[in-house]
Write a protein that holds these residues in place. Structure first.
Motif, short mmCIF file in Angstrom:
data_model
loop_
_atom_site.label_atom_id
_atom_site.label_comp_id
_atom_site.label_asym_id
_atom_site.label_seq_id
_atom_site.Cartn_x
_atom_site.Cartn_y
_atom_site.Cartn_z
N GLY A 190 0.96 -1.29 0.12
CA GLY A 190 0.06 0.00 0.19
C GLY A 190 0.88 1.32 0.11
N TYR A 191 0.24 2.21 0.55
CA TYR A 191 0.81 3.58 0.19
C TYR A 191 1.55 3.78 1.72
N PHE A 192 2.67 4.41 1.78
CA PHE A 192 3.38 4.71 3.03
C PHE A 192 4.34 6.04 3.07
N THR A 193 4.45 6.88 4.14
CA THR A 193 5.24 7.81 4.10
C THR A 193 6.50 7.55 4.95
N LYS A 194 7.45 8.39 4.86
CA LYS A 194 8.70 8.49 5.65
C LYS A 194 8.58 8.30 6.97
N GLY A 195 9.20 7.35 7.49
CA GLY A 195 9.03 7.21 8.96
C GLY A 195 8.40 5.94 9.59
N GLN A 196 7.75 5.32 8.60
CA GLN A 196 6.71 4.33 8.77
C GLN A 196 7.57 2.98 8.61
N MET A 197 8.60 2.98 7.84
CA MET A 197 9.45 1.69 7.66
C MET A 197 10.64 1.95 8.53
N VAL A 198 11.36 0.35 8.50
CA VAL A 198 12.76 0.64 9.11
C VAL A 198 13.71 1.57 7.87
N PRO A 199 14.60 2.21 8.33
CA PRO A 199 15.57 2.89 7.62
C PRO A 199 16.03 2.73 6.49
#
Length: 288
Positions: A190-199
């Motif tokens: 799906g859609y995600f923004t910065k800060g939602q996944m591991v670096p």
């Protein structure tokens, strides 16, 4: 019939155990109030019954309305009887009772002031205006729509990338090889923004252009990822309907602080203990 009566009595007892209903503020001089019952010389108004029924609703499931009305009326009659008995014993003249009444009066006055000078000042137009202002101040965020194939072995990840290079379908390979929970959806995250996944995953994903996938496996604590980006777009701000309640609470808080500051600035507050005074000042500074 007897079972129903017993059930009603049990439900009523359970309700009273959690807190008896408050009396509605019925004005005995108001002739528009309909008297539905009397206890000795004390009337019970329909407005009192309606207010009590509202408190009962939702507690007894799908109980018929007439039965809820009867439970509410029974509760009101019980309260009248007990309060009359208490007054006859002079319990309304005890110091404990007078203290509790004074506290209740202060609370009621507090609520009246809040309604009159704070809640009434925050209008729907103010909420919408603040929403519009905050939306303009918000930095524009990008969000991406990506898929992934997650495997435990780096060599396997490289072999999958080779299949992609040869034209294999990413979603099909994700369903076949990925160990992540998104595998059943073809790796769709799906859609995600910065800060939602591991670096490491995030950096690799946001470095890709739509339609591209990572040419090398991306290692994280979860394993080896192959990432494909399908779309990049500006993230839509939260809708007014979504955030209006929070904005209203924020405006109410601001108005409350402003009103209290005005009341405190008259200089009549005196705290005898200096340590407590310092702590009080600190708390008020933080609230500002």
């Amino acid at each position: 019939m007897q079972k129903r009566h017993l059930a009603s009595a049990t439900l009523l007892a359970a309700f009273i155990a959690t807190g008896a209903p408050a009396f509605a503020q019925a004005n005995s001089e108001d002739t528009t109030k309909t008297v539905i019952a009397t206890v000795a010389d004390q009337p019970i108004y329909k407005s009192e019954l309606d207010a009590t029924v509202e408190q009962f609703k939702g507690r007894f499931g799908k109980m018929p309305e007439q039965q809820i009305d009867a439970l509410a009326l029974s509760s009101l009659i019980d309260m009248k009887l007990v309060s009359m008995a208490a007054k006859a014993e002079g319990l309304d003249e005890t110091s404990d009772f007078k203290t509790r009444m004074a506290e209740a009066r202060e609370q009621a006055l507090y609520n009246e002031f809040y309604d009159e000078h704070i809640a009434s000042q925050v209008t729907d137009d103010m909420v919408k205006e603040r929403y519009d202002q905050d939306i303009k101040k918000m930095p524009q965020q990008k969000e991406i729509h990506a898929r992934q194939i997650l495997v435990d072995d780096e060599d396997q990840a490289k072999k999958i990338i080779k299949q992609l290079d040869d034209g294999a379908d990413f979603a099909r390979l994700a369903k076949e090889y990925s160990t992540g929970p998104s595998a059943k959806d073809g790796g769709d995250l799906g859609y995600f923004t910065k800060g939602q996944m591991v670096p490491a995953f995030e950096k690799a994903a946001f470095d890709l252009k739509p339609g591209k996938y990572t040419e090398q496996p991306v290692k994280t604590e979860f394993g080896y990822h192959i990432i494909e980006v399908e779309d990049v777009r500006d993230k839509a701000p939260a809708s007014f309907e979504q955030v209006a309640p929070q904005i209203r609470q924020m405006l109410l808080r601001e108005e409350y602080v402003k009103q209290l500051k005005t009341l405190k600035d008259d200089g009549t507050i005196s705290i005898k203990d200096k340590t407590l005074q310092t702590a009080y000042d600190t708390v008020n500074e933080e609230q500002q």
